[in-house]
Design a protein around this motif. Sequence first.
Motif, mmCIF file in Angstrom:
data_model
loop_
_atom_site.group_PDB
_atom_site.id
_atom_site.type_symbol
_atom_site.label_atom_id
_atom_site.label_comp_id
_atom_site.label_asym_id
_atom_site.label_seq_id
_atom_site.Cartn_x
_atom_site.Cartn_y
_atom_site.Cartn_z
ATOM 1 N N ARG A 1 -1.002 -9.693 -3.128
ATOM 2 C CA ARG A 1 -0.650 -8.437 -2.495
ATOM 3 C C ARG A 1 0.820 -8.152 -2.739
ATOM 4 N NH1 ARG A 1 1.476 -9.690 2.787
ATOM 5 N NH2 ARG A 1 0.947 -11.814 3.459
ATOM 6 N N ASN B 1 4.141 -5.442 -1.396
ATOM 7 C CA ASN B 1 4.559 -4.418 -0.439
ATOM 8 C C ASN B 1 5.273 -3.290 -1.182
ATOM 9 O OD1 ASN B 1 7.227 -5.217 -0.877
ATOM 10 N ND2 ASN B 1 7.522 -6.032 1.189
ATOM 11 N N ASN C 1 1.091 -1.193 1.325
ATOM 12 C CA ASN C 1 0.849 -2.538 0.806
ATOM 13 C C ASN C 1 -0.440 -2.478 0.000
ATOM 14 O OD1 ASN C 1 3.001 -3.844 2.246
ATOM 15 N ND2 ASN C 1 1.754 -3.661 4.085
#
Length: 114
Positions: A50, A52, A33
Amino acid sequence: QVQLVESGGGLVQPGGSLRVSCATSGSRISSKNMGWYRQAPGKQRELVARINPGGYAVYSDYVKGRFAISRDNAKNTVYLQMNSLKPEDSAVYYCNTFPINWDWGQGTQVTVSS
Protein backbone atom coordinates in the motif's frame (compact mmCIF):
# COMPACT_ATOMS: atom_id res chain seq x y z
CA GLN A 1 -18.88 5.39 -10.75
CA VAL A 2 -15.29 4.42 -10.07
CA GLN A 3 -13.67 1.99 -12.48
CA LEU A 4 -10.39 0.17 -11.83
CA VAL A 5 -8.56 -1.38 -14.78
CA GLU A 6 -5.57 -3.57 -14.00
CA SER A 7 -3.13 -4.61 -16.72
CA GLY A 8 0.37 -5.90 -17.34
CA GLY A 9 0.14 -9.42 -16.00
CA GLY A 10 1.39 -12.48 -17.81
CA LEU A 11 3.53 -15.60 -17.66
CA VAL A 12 7.05 -15.20 -16.34
CA GLN A 13 9.79 -17.59 -15.25
CA PRO A 14 10.90 -17.78 -11.62
CA GLY A 15 13.34 -14.97 -10.92
CA GLY A 16 11.81 -12.76 -13.58
CA SER A 17 10.10 -9.37 -13.36
CA LEU A 18 6.78 -7.82 -14.27
CA ARG A 19 5.18 -4.43 -13.79
CA VAL A 20 1.43 -4.27 -13.38
CA SER A 21 -0.63 -1.09 -13.67
CA CYS A 22 -3.96 0.08 -12.33
CA ALA A 23 -5.72 2.93 -14.12
CA THR A 24 -8.56 4.59 -12.24
CA SER A 25 -11.45 6.57 -13.67
CA GLY A 26 -14.40 8.24 -11.96
CA SER A 27 -12.41 9.48 -8.96
CA ARG A 28 -9.04 11.04 -8.31
CA ILE A 29 -6.54 8.91 -6.38
CA SER A 30 -4.27 11.77 -5.33
CA SER A 31 -5.69 12.05 -1.80
CA LYS A 32 -6.20 8.34 -1.23
CA ASN A 33 -4.21 5.49 0.24
CA MET A 34 -3.97 2.91 -2.54
CA GLY A 35 -3.15 -0.77 -2.35
CA TRP A 36 -2.32 -3.78 -4.45
CA TYR A 37 -4.00 -7.03 -3.47
CA ARG A 38 -3.75 -10.55 -4.83
CA GLN A 39 -5.81 -13.72 -4.74
CA ALA A 40 -4.48 -17.17 -5.52
CA PRO A 41 -6.82 -20.12 -6.25
CA GLY A 42 -8.40 -21.42 -3.06
CA LYS A 43 -7.00 -18.60 -0.96
CA GLN A 44 -8.35 -15.37 0.44
CA ARG A 45 -7.51 -12.05 -1.17
CA GLU A 46 -4.55 -10.48 0.62
CA LEU A 47 -2.92 -7.07 0.74
CA VAL A 48 0.48 -7.04 -0.95
CA ALA A 49 1.50 -3.39 -0.71
CA ARG A 50 0.00 0.00 0.00
CA ILE A 51 1.06 3.58 -0.59
CA ASN A 52 -0.15 6.82 0.98
CA PRO A 53 -0.67 10.12 -0.87
CA GLY A 54 2.85 11.21 0.03
CA GLY A 55 4.44 8.10 -1.43
CA TYR A 56 5.19 6.21 1.77
CA ALA A 57 4.89 2.49 1.07
CA VAL A 58 4.29 -0.55 3.26
CA TYR A 59 4.76 -4.15 2.11
CA SER A 60 3.70 -7.57 3.27
CA ASP A 61 6.50 -9.74 4.59
CA TYR A 62 6.05 -12.07 1.60
CA VAL A 63 7.09 -9.40 -0.93
CA LYS A 64 9.26 -7.01 1.04
CA GLY A 65 12.51 -6.32 -0.80
CA ARG A 66 11.18 -7.73 -4.09
CA PHE A 67 8.14 -5.59 -4.96
CA ALA A 68 7.81 -1.82 -5.26
CA ILE A 69 4.54 0.11 -5.34
CA SER A 70 4.40 3.57 -6.90
CA ARG A 71 1.83 6.08 -8.04
CA ASP A 72 1.43 8.71 -10.74
CA ASN A 73 -1.33 11.01 -9.55
CA ALA A 74 -1.33 12.98 -12.81
CA LYS A 75 -2.15 9.76 -14.67
CA ASN A 76 -4.45 8.52 -11.89
CA THR A 77 -2.50 5.27 -11.99
CA VAL A 78 -0.84 2.98 -9.46
CA TYR A 79 1.96 0.56 -10.34
CA LEU A 80 3.49 -2.55 -8.83
CA GLN A 81 6.99 -3.51 -9.93
CA MET A 82 7.58 -7.17 -9.13
CA ASN A 83 11.12 -8.56 -9.16
CA SER A 84 12.61 -11.93 -8.22
CA LEU A 85 9.24 -13.52 -8.78
CA LYS A 86 8.48 -16.88 -7.20
CA PRO A 87 5.87 -19.51 -8.13
CA GLU A 88 3.99 -18.63 -4.93
CA ASP A 89 3.49 -15.09 -6.30
CA SER A 90 1.12 -16.53 -8.92
CA ALA A 91 -2.30 -14.95 -8.42
CA VAL A 92 -4.76 -12.46 -9.82
CA TYR A 93 -3.58 -8.99 -8.82
CA TYR A 94 -6.05 -6.19 -8.04
CA CYS A 95 -5.80 -2.61 -6.88
CA ASN A 96 -8.18 -0.70 -4.64
CA THR A 97 -8.10 1.91 -1.93
CA PHE A 98 -6.75 1.01 1.50
CA PRO A 99 -8.92 0.22 3.30
CA ILE A 100 -11.10 -1.13 0.50
CA ASN A 101 -13.73 1.36 -0.59
CA TRP A 102 -14.45 0.70 -4.28
CA ASP A 103 -15.81 -2.16 -6.34
CA TRP A 104 -13.13 -4.50 -7.61
CA GLY A 105 -11.84 -4.42 -11.15
CA GLN A 106 -11.24 -7.54 -13.23
CA GLY A 107 -7.67 -7.96 -12.00
CA THR A 108 -4.64 -9.09 -13.96
CA GLN A 109 -3.32 -12.65 -13.89
CA VAL A 110 0.32 -13.20 -12.94
CA THR A 111 1.69 -16.70 -13.42
CA VAL A 112 5.22 -17.58 -12.34
CA SER A 113 6.27 -20.90 -13.80
CA SER A 114 9.11 -22.52 -15.68
